[in-house]
Design an enzyme around this catalytic site. Structure first.
Site, mmCIF file in Angstrom:
data_model
loop_
_atom_site.group_PDB
_atom_site.id
_atom_site.type_symbol
_atom_site.label_atom_id
_atom_site.label_comp_id
_atom_site.label_asym_id
_atom_site.label_seq_id
_atom_site.Cartn_x
_atom_site.Cartn_y
_atom_site.Cartn_z
ATOM 1 N N CYS A 282 -50.437 13.932 59.150
ATOM 2 C CA CYS A 282 -50.695 12.857 59.131
ATOM 3 C C CYS A 282 -50.022 12.296 61.060
ATOM 4 O O CYS A 282 -48.849 12.406 60.819
ATOM 5 C CB CYS A 282 -50.386 11.443 58.668
ATOM 6 S SG CYS A 282 -51.062 10.684 60.074
ATOM 7 N N GLU B 27 -48.710 0.372 61.329
ATOM 8 C CA GLU B 27 -48.963 0.741 62.971
ATOM 9 C C GLU B 27 -48.210 1.530 64.247
ATOM 10 O O GLU B 27 -47.159 0.260 64.148
ATOM 11 C CB GLU B 27 -49.542 -0.550 63.926
ATOM 12 C CG GLU B 27 -50.900 -1.099 63.587
ATOM 13 C CD GLU B 27 -51.584 0.127 63.379
ATOM 14 O OE1 GLU B 27 -52.280 0.751 64.706
ATOM 15 O OE2 GLU B 27 -53.251 -0.138 62.269
HETATM 16 N N1 LIG Z 1 -53.561 2.969 63.762
HETATM 17 C C1 LIG Z 1 -53.015 3.284 62.535
HETATM 18 C C2 LIG Z 1 -53.516 4.964 62.135
HETATM 19 C C3 LIG Z 1 -52.788 5.773 60.752
HETATM 20 C C4 LIG Z 1 -54.112 6.462 59.918
HETATM 21 O O1 LIG Z 1 -55.060 6.372 60.547
HETATM 22 N N2 LIG Z 1 -53.820 6.906 59.406
HETATM 23 C C5 LIG Z 1 -54.539 7.800 58.243
HETATM 24 C C6 LIG Z 1 -53.788 9.183 57.977
HETATM 25 S S1 LIG Z 1 -54.011 10.232 59.355
HETATM 26 C C7 LIG Z 1 -54.775 6.770 57.038
HETATM 27 O O2 LIG Z 1 -53.914 6.523 56.295
HETATM 28 N N3 LIG Z 1 -56.085 7.372 56.570
HETATM 29 C C8 LIG Z 1 -56.607 6.535 55.465
HETATM 30 C C9 LIG Z 1 -57.736 6.486 55.209
HETATM 31 O O3 LIG Z 1 -58.501 6.272 56.172
HETATM 32 O O4 LIG Z 1 -58.168 5.346 53.879
HETATM 33 C C10 LIG Z 1 -51.931 4.272 63.065
HETATM 34 O O5 LIG Z 1 -51.255 4.080 64.412
HETATM 35 O O6 LIG Z 1 -50.653 3.970 62.197
#
Ligand SMILES: N[C@@H](CCC(=O)N[C@@H](CS)C(=O)NCC(=O)O)C(=O)O
Length: 271
Positions: A37, A89
């Site tokens: 990620c 975040e």
């Molecule tokens: N806005 C968040 C985005 C984090 C994110 O989208 N992580 C993804 C993996 S790259 C995730 O956990 N996805 C799981 C899901 O969408 O349920 C940040 O900046 O931490």
């Protein structure tokens, strides 16, 4: 239609696997992470740059174990546990690590208040303009719509050029000779630019000497990217490319698109 994680390799590989191993022991500060990620890599880079003691915990955010949901109701990575309290975040986490560990160097925000504020403007530009445009370009379908694809590419490259034009002239980093938070926040996405070559017929970033009137901007970008790629923290948090390919494969597959659109409308994050 397979779920987003159908082909997800279960753990980090390459140098990142060694880093995970070195950070497997219990620590007060815990990083709930997914090796693949880019948002995780932001916080992971800050931890590594500042040599903050932490425990790395690999979770699959598409399966959302209770341990993760208890800390973060949205079940996204990265999530931090600090003194038994949750934080999430990625950009918030990066700033938090800078604030909570003042004795750990390097300091990643400029000490001059004006430069600090300016950095925040361009970090916000990265998060609110470049990264969404990057994802729109990456997810664009159908590939047969050349005009549509070209538009998304132009949008992404335009924002990237604007960002690069704000960099310190000499560099190599955004603010000058030292790496800063803004570099680490944008870096994970820049390190994955190869996926456009793999799935979208190229990122559109011209080769050296082929950028016409924008050659200076693209030379500056290349200088920045080379400096980013040379960072120990980057090497230590990067897994082998071959394991990313199956994750991004769905962006190349027209038939996967409607399912992906549904998933992303539901607030799902994208790697
Ligand atoms: N806005 C968040 C985005 C984090 C994110 O989208 N992580 C993804 C993996 S790259 C995730 O956990 N996805 C799981 C899901 O969408 O349920 C940040 O900046 O931490």
């Amino acid at each position: 239609m397979p779920p987003p994680d159908a082909n997800l390799h279960p753990s980090a590989t390459g140098l990142a696997a060694k880093t995970v191993e070195e950070h497997s022991a219990e620590q007060d500060l815990k990083l709930y992470a997914g090796w693949f990620c880019p948002f995780v890599q932001r916080a992971w880079l800050v931890l590594e740059e500042k040599k903050i003691p932490y425990q790395y915990i690999e979770v699959n955010p598409y399966h959302k174990p209770d341990s993760l949901l208890k800390l973060n109701p949205r079940g996204l990575v990265p999530t931090l546990q600090y003194a038994n309290k949750p934080l999430y975040e990625s950009t918030v986490l990066c700033e938090f690590l800078e604030d909570a560990y003042p004795d750990h160097t390097p300091h990643l925000l400029p000490s001059d208040p004006y430069e600090r504020a300016r950095t925040r403007i361009w970090t916000d530009f990265g998060t609110s303009r470049i990264i969404p445009a990057y994802h729109r370009f990456l997810q664009f379908q159908p590939m047969s719509d050349k005009e549509g694809l070209e538009e998304r590419k132009k949008e992404f490259l335009g924002y990237l050029q604007q960002f690069v034009s704000e960099m310190d002239e000499e560099g190599p980093f955004f603010g000058g000779k030292d790496v800063g938070m803004i570099d680490l926040i944008i870096a994970p996405f820049a390190l994955r630019l190869w996926v456009f070559d793999h799935f979208k017929g190229g990122s559109g970033i011209p080769d050296e000497g082929k950028g016409g009137v924008m050659d200076n901007v693209w030379n500056r970008f290349r200088k920045w990217l080379q400096a980013i790629e040379a960072l120990e923290s980057v090497k230590k948090t990067s897994s082998e490319r071959e394991h990313f390919v199956p994750i991004y494969q769905r962006y190349a597959d027209d038939t996967a698109q409607s399912e992906l659109a549904k998933a992303t409308r539901g607030g799902k994050g994208v790697p």
